[in-house]
Design a protein around this motif. Sequence first.
Motif, PDB file in Angstrom:
ATOM      1  N   GLN A   1      18.919   6.940  -4.465  1.00 49.43           N
ATOM      2  CA  GLN A   1      18.942   5.464  -5.212  1.00 49.43           C
ATOM      3  C   GLN A   1      20.430   4.748  -5.512  1.00 49.43           C
ATOM      4  O   GLN A   1      20.831   5.179  -6.641  1.00 49.43           O
ATOM      5  CB  GLN A   1      17.763   4.898  -5.883  1.00 49.43           C
ATOM      6  CG  GLN A   1      17.359   3.451  -6.365  1.00 49.43           C
ATOM      7  CD  GLN A   1      16.541   2.712  -5.283  1.00 49.43           C
ATOM      8  OE1 GLN A   1      15.761   3.456  -4.773  1.00 49.43           O
ATOM      9  NE2 GLN A   1      17.096   1.732  -5.087  1.00 49.43           N
TER      10      GLN A   1
ATOM     11  N   PRO B   1      17.285   0.368 -10.677  1.00 49.45           N
ATOM     12  CA  PRO B   1      17.191   0.715  -9.706  1.00 49.45           C
ATOM     13  C   PRO B   1      17.504  -0.796  -8.060  1.00 49.45           C
ATOM     14  O   PRO B   1      17.028  -1.766  -8.902  1.00 49.45           O
ATOM     15  CB  PRO B   1      15.264   0.596  -8.223  1.00 49.45           C
ATOM     16  CG  PRO B   1      14.697   0.538  -9.634  1.00 49.45           C
ATOM     17  CD  PRO B   1      15.360   1.210 -11.325  1.00 49.45           C
TER      18      PRO B   1
ATOM     19  N   LYS C   1      17.381  -2.095  -5.252  1.00 45.69           N
ATOM     20  CA  LYS C   1      16.681  -2.515  -4.340  1.00 45.69           C
ATOM     21  C   LYS C   1      16.501  -3.921  -3.211  1.00 45.69           C
ATOM     22  O   LYS C   1      16.245  -3.940  -2.189  1.00 45.69           O
ATOM     23  CB  LYS C   1      14.950  -2.238  -4.081  1.00 45.69           C
ATOM     24  CG  LYS C   1      14.435  -1.592  -5.112  1.00 45.69           C
ATOM     25  CD  LYS C   1      13.306  -1.380  -5.441  1.00 45.69           C
ATOM     26  CE  LYS C   1      12.753  -0.305  -6.302  1.00 45.69           C
ATOM     27  NZ  LYS C   1      11.340   0.203  -6.155  1.00 45.69           N
TER      28      LYS C   1
ATOM     29  N   ASN D   1      21.850  -2.800   0.004  1.00 44.49           N
ATOM     30  CA  ASN D   1      21.758  -1.649   1.035  1.00 44.49           C
ATOM     31  C   ASN D   1      24.064  -0.698   0.996  1.00 44.49           C
ATOM     32  O   ASN D   1      24.466  -2.156   1.129  1.00 44.49           O
ATOM     33  CB  ASN D   1      21.425  -1.326   2.362  1.00 44.49           C
ATOM     34  CG  ASN D   1      19.463  -1.218   2.273  1.00 44.49           C
ATOM     35  OD1 ASN D   1      19.491  -0.621   1.604  1.00 44.49           O
ATOM     36  ND2 ASN D   1      18.838  -2.468   2.365  1.00 44.49           N
TER      37      ASN D   1
ATOM     38  N   ASN E   1      15.735   6.408   5.532  1.00 42.30           N
ATOM     39  CA  ASN E   1      15.798   5.776   4.445  1.00 42.30           C
ATOM     40  C   ASN E   1      14.194   5.575   4.438  1.00 42.30           C
ATOM     41  O   ASN E   1      13.434   4.374   4.118  1.00 42.30           O
ATOM     42  CB  ASN E   1      16.336   4.829   4.688  1.00 42.30           C
ATOM     43  CG  ASN E   1      16.891   4.154   6.140  1.00 42.30           C
ATOM     44  OD1 ASN E   1      15.193   3.697   6.793  1.00 42.30           O
ATOM     45  ND2 ASN E   1      17.527   2.940   6.444  1.00 42.30           N
TER      46      ASN E   1
ATOM     47  N   THR F   1      21.145   3.191   3.651  1.00 40.28           N
ATOM     48  CA  THR F   1      19.598   3.068   2.945  1.00 40.28           C
ATOM     49  C   THR F   1      18.652   1.768   4.012  1.00 40.28           C
ATOM     50  O   THR F   1      18.980   0.285   3.418  1.00 40.28           O
ATOM     51  CB  THR F   1      20.365   3.183   1.427  1.00 40.28           C
ATOM     52  OG1 THR F   1      20.471   0.946   1.327  1.00 40.28           O
ATOM     53  CG2 THR F   1      20.390   4.096   1.190  1.00 40.28           C
TER      54      THR F   1
ATOM     55  N   LYS G   1      16.203  -0.448   1.059  1.00 36.99           N
ATOM     56  CA  LYS G   1      15.460  -0.986  -0.566  1.00 36.99           C
ATOM     57  C   LYS G   1      16.981  -0.072  -1.303  1.00 36.99           C
ATOM     58  O   LYS G   1      16.591   0.582  -2.709  1.00 36.99           O
ATOM     59  CB  LYS G   1      14.766  -0.377  -0.424  1.00 36.99           C
ATOM     60  CG  LYS G   1      13.192  -1.199   0.459  1.00 36.99           C
ATOM     61  CD  LYS G   1      11.599  -0.666   0.046  1.00 36.99           C
ATOM     62  CE  LYS G   1      10.737  -2.098   1.661  1.00 36.99           C
ATOM     63  NZ  LYS G   1       9.541  -0.753   0.861  1.00 36.99           N
TER      64      LYS G   1
ATOM     65  N   ARG H   1      17.653   3.431  -0.843  1.00 33.25           N
ATOM     66  CA  ARG H   1      16.885   4.314  -0.867  1.00 33.25           C
ATOM     67  C   ARG H   1      17.614   5.306  -0.177  1.00 33.25           C
ATOM     68  O   ARG H   1      17.245   4.891   1.205  1.00 33.25           O
ATOM     69  CB  ARG H   1      15.476   3.580  -1.077  1.00 33.25           C
ATOM     70  CG  ARG H   1      14.770   5.523  -1.680  1.00 33.25           C
ATOM     71  CD  ARG H   1      13.728   5.113  -2.147  1.00 33.25           C
ATOM     72  NE  ARG H   1      12.465   4.056  -1.034  1.00 33.25           N
ATOM     73  CZ  ARG H   1      11.767   4.021  -0.828  1.00 33.25           C
ATOM     74  NH1 ARG H   1      10.713   4.213  -2.069  1.00 33.25           N
ATOM     75  NH2 ARG H   1      11.030   2.924  -0.315  1.00 33.25           N
TER      76      ARG H   1
END
Length: 843
Positions: A752, A760, A762, A765, A783, A799, A801, A803
């Motif tokens: 993350q 985080p 979000k 990216n 992802n 990524t 979000k 993540r």
Amino acid sequence: MKYKILLIPLIAITLFSCSTKEYLTNNTDFNFNWEFKLEDSTSNRFDTTWGKINLPHDWSIKTPFDSIKGEGATGYLLGGTGYYKKDFTLKLNDDQVTYLVFDGVYNNATISLNNQELGKHPYGYSPFYYEITEQLQKNTNTINVTVDRTRYADSRWYTGSGIYRNVNLITKNKLHIPVWGTFISTPQVEQNKATVKIETQLKNGYSEDKRVKIITKIFNNENLKVGSTTKEQTIYPGATENYTTTVAIKNPDLWDVDKPTLYKAITQIIENNQVVDTEETIFGIRSIKFDANTGFYLNGKNRKIKGVCLHHDAGLVGAAVPKSVWRRRLEKLKDAGCNAIRISHNPASNEFLDLCDEMGFLVQDEFFDEWDNPKDKRKNMNEKGVDYITRAYTEHFQDWAERDLKNTILSHRNHPSIFQWSIGNEIEWTYPRNAEATGFFNNMDWSGNYFWSTPPNSIEQIKKKLVTLPQATYDIGKTAQKLAKWTKELDTTRYVIANCILPSSSYESGYADALDIIGFSYRRVLYDYGHENYPNKPLMGTENLGQWHEWKAVMERPFISGTFLWTGIDYLGESNGGWPKKGTPSGLLDLAGFKKPSFYMFKSLWSKSPSIYITTQTAEKSKYKIDNNGKVIEKKEGAWQKALWFWQDVNEHWNYDSNQITIVEVYSNSDTVELFLNEKSLGTKKLADFEDHIYKWAVPFEAGTLKAVGLKNGKKVESLIKTSTKPKALQISTDTKSVLADGYDTVHIVLQIIDNDGNPVKTENQKVLFTVTGDAKVLGVDNGSITNTQDFNSQELITDKGRALLIVQSTKDSLTPIRIKASSNTLTSNEIEITIIPNKKKQ
């Protein structure tokens, strides 16, 4: 009707050695040290080089997504023809026999041993085996498996390609319990006692009579013996006989979804005071009952089935899913309050069923998606035609259906988790007479009348049409009766069900007559119709929308046992014309197993524990608006009552423009919720005031902390999100700090992007690279996004979000620690070290 139980043989002594220095026991893991090569039929490329692999193996998931040659039905991943081989040595004496057992090969497999064909197996989901004693050589033996997956659009979802489930080599005395030869059930269950019924098949491969003792000992979950039975019998040469005994268990610990207690039965075959065969079977003691008026009972307790449908893929690992990958996913579904799984639309793997036994999930095991007539994989119900790459199981159904169905039951019938056998999924539309009788087909709108309208034709009209419409080669009712008959020849302890997309005609076509329970597919509007017109037939939802209105319909009707939502987890495929969408985003979890907003909604409906979760959206994009009184209402009044598969567009962050009007949604089972922005209360609201079961506020954006505090039965629960700032680092975390050196165990690494305060990020990216050192196999990256068409078979990706997910698998017998880091062009991560544990369970 009652319940059922059990599972699998293990055991015993060192019998022979493999050319790879493996020492094999009488049930040997045969997954390691295979070789593989692939013929790519779409590009006429033939790879003549054999590469070393271990099973389970899915070659399609390792290929790039192809929007040109691929088909969305199977996730834009290609097939081809795969060739497998394994060399081994096996030292048998004259008193032994050997079986080769496959739990599943997708598909159209041809199996040979030492250039002698053992057989073909077209169906990709049913288990099968061969006795290979006569084909064995004294020195090196070679198993060859050819898998023809050139029909790479032969399904309506992603199937995978290859030997994607486990393979075992089982060696026994000629006097033995054959493969799948034990069946344990519990015909009587009470709180203070239970009867365990043990059915044992015995085969005498000798040329003379054998006088034997069949001894079964029952052990509880603390490994204490709680019962035993002995039977003496003479079995004639060449005979295969079935023997039945019972054991009474006092004060049994019942298998339940909340406490899935398992027992173990050890059966020994003794001749001349020597043990010649031993079989271990895991089972559970439980009772099941469906009542047409009051629903489902487990161990005498009336309860709702809170189920989800699952396909057999698991994102980046495809169809070859390690057990620990399934465990992570099932743990999350359990956290949502889920207590049942429908395996759609095919039999599960035994390994998956083992987990359901251990974790407490009821299972509907489904046999087929096609019967006599094909489904057009590209057009779903719009049957325009079937070409080579879409031709599938229908071609084999007449010759193979009985074998595949019975093999599945024999292999699976000891799992206490299984409580229903489903003979088919949405079969009706493939039989024109049956489909036309309803008045729906050729007059059907997937956004409207099918879901919310009662049948256009009356029961009398349906009956008349089923008589007067032209007869086809095959009749749905007769086929259903045949499948149900085969099922009950082997197991009468579970209920036979099917997922009926047109139940109004299935009640009259003979289809429903073959079923113990009729399942409704997206027809909750017909629950009352079915109960009132056919009051003696239990019914339930077997494929339903993941929306509050579906669960509300179940809760309002005692005669509805429960539901299976479509779906528990996003899956690959069923995405024709949707590129770059490679799958179907209807799940409570996404492809990477990350929780989605709908997960938290159903946790608020299904979980007994207090739950709460915040999502946000701009007023412009939200499905809600602010009325003249400042109240948040639907832009389209009553839309929640007809919401379909996909959850509304919401965000899981608190990052907007200053003073931008947002709609805050809170999913909670709390009786009241108070919302705070930077510690300032925005008011307390009651759940009873929201008919769509979603708390809502209109909030002008202000950077900081948004927090919801719920109160349920005097207990507080809270959820908060914070405004994130500029990305500062990559944070990686893991679901475990140790793995077994068994070549199977996995570790999930979640990445993350975070800001300077650890929040985080979000909304941004980056392309990230995972670095893995130590003895480990990288299974791939994802992802979670349904539109992510980056290769899974990689260590880098962009990524979503902020993540990403990496899955790493242990290497057999290597104890070198695994170290994992991640980086992007501007950011770095912490380092995680994974300890390798030899020859013992993880702590």
